[in-house]
Motif scaffolding. Structure first.
Motif, PDB file in Angstrom:
ATOM      1  N   SER A   1       0.834  -1.203   0.000  1.00  0.00           N
ATOM      2  CA  SER A   1       0.000   0.000   0.000  1.00  0.00           C
ATOM      3  C   SER A   1       0.871   1.256   0.000  1.00  0.00           C
ATOM      4  N   SER A   2       0.328   2.292  -0.588  1.00  0.00           N
ATOM      5  CA  SER A   2       1.052   3.550  -0.657  1.00  0.00           C
ATOM      6  C   SER A   2       0.743   4.378   0.592  1.00  0.00           C
ATOM      7  N   LEU A   3       1.513   5.407   0.783  1.00  0.00           N
ATOM      8  CA  LEU A   3       1.267   6.313   1.903  1.00  0.00           C
ATOM      9  C   LEU A   3      -0.132   6.906   1.800  1.00  0.00           C
ATOM     10  N   ARG A   4      -0.526   7.233   0.579  1.00  0.00           N
ATOM     11  CA  ARG A   4      -1.863   7.793   0.359  1.00  0.00           C
ATOM     12  C   ARG A   4      -2.947   6.813   0.818  1.00  0.00           C
ATOM     13  N   ASP A   5      -2.786   5.538   0.463  1.00  0.00           N
ATOM     14  CA  ASP A   5      -3.740   4.513   0.888  1.00  0.00           C
ATOM     15  C   ASP A   5      -3.772   4.386   2.409  1.00  0.00           C
ATOM     16  N   ASP A   6      -2.580   4.428   3.017  1.00  0.00           N
ATOM     17  CA  ASP A   6      -2.499   4.335   4.474  1.00  0.00           C
ATOM     18  C   ASP A   6      -3.210   5.511   5.148  1.00  0.00           C
ATOM     19  N   ILE A   7      -3.014   6.698   4.585  1.00  0.00           N
ATOM     20  CA  ILE A   7      -3.658   7.891   5.150  1.00  0.00           C
ATOM     21  C   ILE A   7      -5.171   7.791   5.007  1.00  0.00           C
ATOM     22  N   HIS A   8      -5.631   7.351   3.837  1.00  0.00           N
ATOM     23  CA  HIS A   8      -7.076   7.196   3.630  1.00  0.00           C
ATOM     24  C   HIS A   8      -7.655   6.162   4.584  1.00  0.00           C
TER      25      HIS A   8
ATOM     26  N   LYS B   1      -6.172  24.686   3.295  1.00  0.00           N
ATOM     27  CA  LYS B   1      -6.326  25.029   1.882  1.00  0.00           C
ATOM     28  C   LYS B   1      -6.593  26.525   1.720  1.00  0.00           C
TER      29      LYS B   1
END
Length: 53
Positions: free
Chosen positions: A2-9, A31
């Protein structure tokens, strides 16, 4: 893998609703602050160009 993005999600999705609202509000504020800073930078650049002309 898993990517960092997946982990964060996955982490965000595991939070209770109250925490999710807080996360989204914080991201929204970040933002808006980023956009405000970019706008101020652009204004300074335009002002500098006008002063050189």
């Amino acid at each position: 893998m898993s990517s960092l993005r997946d982990d964060i999600h996955a982490l965000i999705n595991s939070l209770p609703e109250e925490s999710l609202i807080e996360v989204y509000n914080t991201l929204w504020e970040y933002k808006e602050e980023e956009e405000k800073e970019l706008h101020e930078e652009a204004k300074k650049e335009v002002q500098a160009e006008r002063n050189q002309a």
